[in-house]
Design an enzyme around this catalytic site. Sequence first.
Site, PDB file in Angstrom:
ATOM      1  N   SER A 186      42.277  20.105  17.433  1.00 23.30           N
ATOM      2  CA  SER A 186      43.010  19.648  16.524  1.00 23.30           C
ATOM      3  C   SER A 186      44.254  20.399  16.211  1.00 23.30           C
ATOM      4  O   SER A 186      45.597  19.939  16.299  1.00 23.30           O
ATOM      5  CB  SER A 186      42.914  19.179  14.498  1.00 23.30           C
ATOM      6  N   LYS A 213      45.477  22.592   9.159  1.00 23.02           N
ATOM      7  CA  LYS A 213      46.357  21.673   9.354  1.00 23.02           C
ATOM      8  C   LYS A 213      48.087  22.355   9.628  1.00 23.02           C
ATOM      9  O   LYS A 213      47.889  23.409   8.273  1.00 23.02           O
ATOM     10  CB  LYS A 213      45.985  20.481   9.379  1.00 23.02           C
TER      11      LYS A 213
END
Length: 183
Positions: A42, A90
């Site tokens: 990711s 993230k």
Amino acid sequence: MAQTGFGRRYFKAFVSGFFVAVPVTVTVLDRLAYVARVEGASMQPSLNPDGESSPDVVLLNRWSVRNYHVQRGDIVSVLSPKNPQQKIIKRVIGIEGDFIKTLGYKNRYVRVPDGHLWIEGDHHGHSFDSNAFGPVSLGLVHGRASHIIWPPSRWQRIEPSVPPDRRPLLNWDRAAEDKYDDD
């Protein structure tokens, strides 16, 4: 006889060092910083560019997020809003007051509420992020990634950056301040 005295002194030094080192280490890991292995795709290419063959290990700074000092572009570790047993890493795309153009979220545009962040993975097709679960509470942030510390070939400081196509459209709070500024 001299051997016995040496052994006792060595043992006492070890025990006293141990009882000092353990609390100091626990305090540092609890309050200042800790390390985490980054798994998955990711955050590619920023983290784990080689995939699972050589996962990055990052230093996460807890101190900088204690007073919610998080800015756009920071890479942060947060408790997953969908699975509180899991931490995810993230990039911060938007802070409170920002208007974000989403990528597949139920609303095309979102204003990030007070006390929240909009976080996304750098590899959009392989990321479970705010586009799936919405804005994230600042209280879920555990640390800000400051350095890649493993593998040695990737040792580097992590600088905040937001991809140009993911910048917020507008910060509502800042726009209101500019509109009513009496200067």
